[in-house]
Scaffold this motif. Structure first.
Motif, PDB file in Angstrom:
ATOM      1  N   LYS A 156      -0.978   1.358   7.221  1.00 56.56           N
ATOM      2  CA  LYS A 156      -0.626   0.674   8.602  1.00 56.56           C
ATOM      3  C   LYS A 156       0.921   0.044   8.625  1.00 56.56           C
ATOM      4  CE  LYS A 156      -2.090  -2.903  11.700  1.00 56.56           C
ATOM      5  NZ  LYS A 156      -1.770  -2.099  13.137  1.00 56.56           N
TER       6      LYS A 156
ATOM      7  N   LYS B 275       4.851  -1.617   5.048  1.00 57.71           N
ATOM      8  CA  LYS B 275       3.226  -1.059   5.218  1.00 57.71           C
ATOM      9  C   LYS B 275       2.481  -1.738   4.207  1.00 57.71           C
ATOM     10  CE  LYS B 275       5.235   3.437   6.514  1.00 57.71           C
ATOM     11  NZ  LYS B 275       5.366   5.018   6.164  1.00 57.71           N
TER      12      LYS B 275
ATOM     13  N   GLY C  11      -2.533  -8.159   9.739  1.00 52.96           N
ATOM     14  CA  GLY C  11      -1.806  -7.608  11.101  1.00 52.96           C
ATOM     15  C   GLY C  11      -1.361  -8.660  12.062  1.00 52.96           C
TER      16      GLY C  11
END
Length: 313
Positions: free
Chosen positions: A163, A284, A305
């Motif tokens: 991600k 990432k 996140g």
């Protein structure tokens, strides 16, 4: 192919064989005899109608078919292993779990600094074990020995989940005494001496050859397109060291903007825009399929996140 007639243990054998590249090592990994592993490879070849591993001067080399199968089988086995693990609730307020995270100096100085603050509020008994890229291999992450890798990656195995945490631009850190700071054009940039700072990927670094411009990364790749080359005097993997040298040794450090902003309030350093275009980079996080459905891991990924979004915005 009738899946009901397939021995699913063969998929485990193939997964380990492709990872180890050796019948002997794979047998040791699975605690079986070498003849049993050799027999397993023969059955795999019959099953897929392909040699799968071929002996070459580089050792046992996977065929094209084997390379196509590897990420699929790793994903299937990862999902299966995760599914049969007993479900446990995860309470961050009471958990005393240790999360091992491979992180670059860049991520540690920006993202992880804020993450530690959030953890002290939301999960006071959780411990972070931060590991440098040189301490970790893809295998460590794939096997779940390391919970997560956070870095700028040029490429990752297809079996990994990943991600993007944020995108970052580049800035130049120079001494506030630099006479060119008010007119920092390309001539000023090239007339100075530079610090190269970077560490991506996994594994032990092998050093840098200043003449191999194509291997120096984003900044030098863009300069090469302009037919230019900078005079690099110091190579380092540490952003704080680069910033200190920019401040005290009148060297120019071109680095991700969020790392440069660490010293934005330091009167000894001026942060200026590069006098040429450099494409943004992506920070990432990557993790193994084995941990994808783990409740604690899901919670940590969401927290990282959230922290990344707050910093980026």
């Amino acid at each position: 192919m009738n899946i009901a007639k397939v021995d699913l243990n063969l998929l485990v054998y193939l997964d380990v064989l492709l990872r180890e590249g050796s019948v002997t090592k794979a047998a040791n990994q699975l605690s079986i005899t070498q003849p049993a592993m050799s027999n397993g490879l023969k059955r795999l070849r019959d099953l897929f109608k392909d040699p799968l591993l071929v002996r070459t001067s580089d050792g046992m080399t996977p065929t094209k078919r084997a390379m196509e199968l590897q990420p699929v089988i790793r994903d299937v086995l990862g999902r299966l292993e995760s599914s049969i693990q007993p479900e446990t609730d995860f309470d961050p307020k009471t958990s005393d779990r240790t999360f091992r995270i491979m992180t670059s100096d860049y991520a540690e100085s920006t993202l992880l600094l804020e993450l530690v603050g959030r953890l002290s509020e939301q999960a006071p008994n959780i411990t972070l074990d931060l590991i440098t890229p040189s301490d970790v291999t893809f295998y460590d992450v794939e096997q779940g020995k390391v919970d997560m890798a956070i870095n700028r990656f040029e490429e990752l195995p297809l079996s990994f989940h990943q991600k993007v945490i944020w995108y970052d631009t580049f800035s130049c850190a120079i001494s506030s005494k630099n006479p060119h700071k008010h007119k920092f054009d390309l001539n000023a940039y090239l007339s100075g001496q530079h610090i190269w700072v970077s560490k991506t990927g996994f594994g032990v670094g092998v050093g840098i050859d200043p003449n191999e411009v194509q291997k120096l990364g984003w900044v030098d790749a863009e300069l090469t397109k302009l037919g230019k080359q900078r005079d690099i005097r110091v190579f380092t993997r540490h952003y704080h060291a680069a910033l200190q040298m920019a401040k005290t040794q009148n060297l120019i450090a071109t680095l991700p903007s969020r790392a440069a902003k660490i010293f934005v309030d330091d009167p000894g350093i001026s942060i200026v825009e590069p006098p040429f275009d450099i494409p943004p980079i992506a920070l990432k996080m990557a993790w193994s399929a084995l941990l994808h459905h783990d409740a604690g891991h899901i919670w940590l990924r969401r927290l990282i996140g959230d922290v990344g979004n707050d910093i980026a915005n």
